[in-house]
Design a protein around this motif. Structure first.
Motif, PDB file in Angstrom:
ATOM      1  N   ASN A 162       4.315   2.380   1.851  1.00 37.86           N
ATOM      2  CA  ASN A 162       4.512   1.200   2.679  1.00 37.86           C
ATOM      3  C   ASN A 162       5.989   0.812   2.771  1.00 37.86           C
ATOM      4  N   ASN A 187       3.285   0.701  -3.016  1.00 37.65           N
ATOM      5  CA  ASN A 187       1.888   1.148  -3.096  1.00 37.65           C
ATOM      6  C   ASN A 187       1.747   2.578  -3.604  1.00 37.65           C
ATOM      7  N   ASP A 195      -4.978   2.798   1.449  1.00 41.62           N
ATOM      8  CA  ASP A 195      -4.313   1.696   0.752  1.00 41.62           C
ATOM      9  C   ASP A 195      -3.118   2.148  -0.079  1.00 41.62           C
ATOM     10  N   TRP A 196      -3.182   3.375  -0.587  1.00 40.24           N
ATOM     11  CA  TRP A 196      -2.190   3.832  -1.554  1.00 40.24           C
ATOM     12  C   TRP A 196      -1.457   5.073  -1.059  1.00 40.24           C
ATOM     13  N   ALA A 228       3.036   1.674  -8.591  1.00 41.45           N
ATOM     14  CA  ALA A 228       2.014   0.650  -8.798  1.00 41.45           C
ATOM     15  C   ALA A 228       1.137   1.022  -9.982  1.00 41.45           C
TER      16      ALA A 228
END
Length: 367
Positions: free
Chosen positions: A39, A44, A85-86, A143
């Motif tokens: 991101n 992330n 998401d990651w 993360a």
């Protein structure tokens, strides 16, 4: 190719790469695979660290075997580690045989493969190599780092070696040091490889590896990944394609046939010298040793949150090992959660269908 479904890459970083044992590699190549996108704030990124006989193909087909990625139960669309998401990174470890610098690599100083001239490496060296890769990718902070077995050793080491670069650590079915029993099993495997005449002191040609020795090493190790209950349920004393024992040394029992298959298939995808070097790195692993044997002192400077997971039937890295880590983290004042999950599948439980483990990891990553 859609980056959500894996980008197979490797990089070669010029310049000396010093190792914990005092040797220096003249350059470093790291093979890796990524899923998802980093991101805008680079917040992330998740690093997944693989176990001894695995590789970077965590969620995409293996190029040699064609099999699905080894952790598709955890990584993928709708899974706890979702590439929507990651930004997920998995690198072949230093010393490996799927593209990262290892004993089968070419030494740029003389154009010959390292073979047995490759220097002995450590888990710490593997983590340092991964940090170099992240620098190249522009990832300053992770993360989370997630790993099972040897991957869990790397995850713990990340928190100790690079405390300001790791937000969360998920360490599954692992330990903070290799036990005498585990060192013993590894030595059996190494001796099987080195006793094979085809090993040739480590200087075997790629098309003539010490296949028999490596297969036996894999068979011995594979037993430690299972449990007695699991073996009994799956095989018992059932015979393999026969009505009675042969009174010979063929594979009379299903469990014998299974182990032979495991050994033979392993030879097709793994290098014997890599097996020697990576098992040695695991044997040397002891997070507390540089801190006068005090594990809490090793964790004194960590800045991560930790999640430890163990399995009831895992006798290779039993729950007592995870509890030891938890006690040390508590003593160091580090936030840690721990769960022991019921499973009949032994050490390999973390690679199999484990919905409870997935729920634990999903909740931890989102907390």
């Amino acid at each position: 190719m859609d980056p959500r479904f894996g980008l197979d890459r490797s990089i070669t970083l010029p310049g000396d790469f010093p190792l914990a044992g005092g040797a220096v590699l003249p350059e470093l190549t790291i093979a890796y695979e990524t899923y998802g996108r980093l991101n805008a704030n680079a917040t992330n990124a998740i690093l997944i660290c693989h176990a001894l006989t695995l590789d970077q193909y965590v969620a995409s087909p293996h190029p040699r075997t064609g099999k699905a990625g080894w952790w598709t139960r955890l990584v993928g669309a709708g899974k706890p580690v979702d590439p929507e998401d990651w930004f997920i990174i998995c690198a072949n470890v230093l010393g490996g045989c799927m593209g990262s610098t290892g004993p089968s690599s070419i030494d740029p100083r003389d154009g010959k493969s390292y073979a047995k001239r490759f220097p002995v490496i450590t888990i710490s060296d593997m983590v340092t190599a991964q940090a170099r890769l992240l620098d190249h990718l522009g990832v300053q902070r992770l993360a989370a780092v997630i790993g099972g077995s040897m991957g869990g050793m790397q995850a713990l080491s990340w928190a100790v070696q690079y405390p300001d670069r790791v937000g969360k650590v998920v360490a599954i079915a692992t330990a903070a040091r290799h036990s005498a029993q585990n060192i013993a099993f590894h030595e059996v495997g190494r001796q099987a490889i080195m006793a094979d005449p085809m090993w040739a002191g480590g200087d075997y040609p790629p098309d003539k590896p010490p296949a028999a020795g490596l297969a036996v090493a894999r068979m011995a190790a594979h037993i430690t990944y299972l449990s007695e209950a699991g073996l009994t349920e799956k095989f018992g004393r059932r015979l393999q394609n026969r009505a009675a024992v042969s009174f010979g040394f063929d594979a009379d029992f299903q469990v014998e046939s299974y182990l032979r298959h495991q050994g033979l298939s392993f030879v097709e995808r793994f290098d014997a010298n890599s097996y020697l070097y990576i098992t040695r790195a695991m044997d040397y692993f002891d997070l507390a040793q540089p801190h006068d044997g005090n594990l809490a002192r090793a964790f004194a400077g960590v800045q991560s949150r930790f999640c430890l997971v163990s399995f009831t039937s895992d006798w290779l890295y039993p729950t007592a090992e995870s509890r030891r880590i938890v006690r040390a983290l508590n003593a160091a004042g580090a936030p840690v959660s721990f769960v022991e999950l019921e499973s009949p599948f032994g050490h390999d439980a973390f690679l199999l269908d484990a919905p409870e483990m997935n729920r634990v990891i999903n909740g931890f990553l989102l907390s």
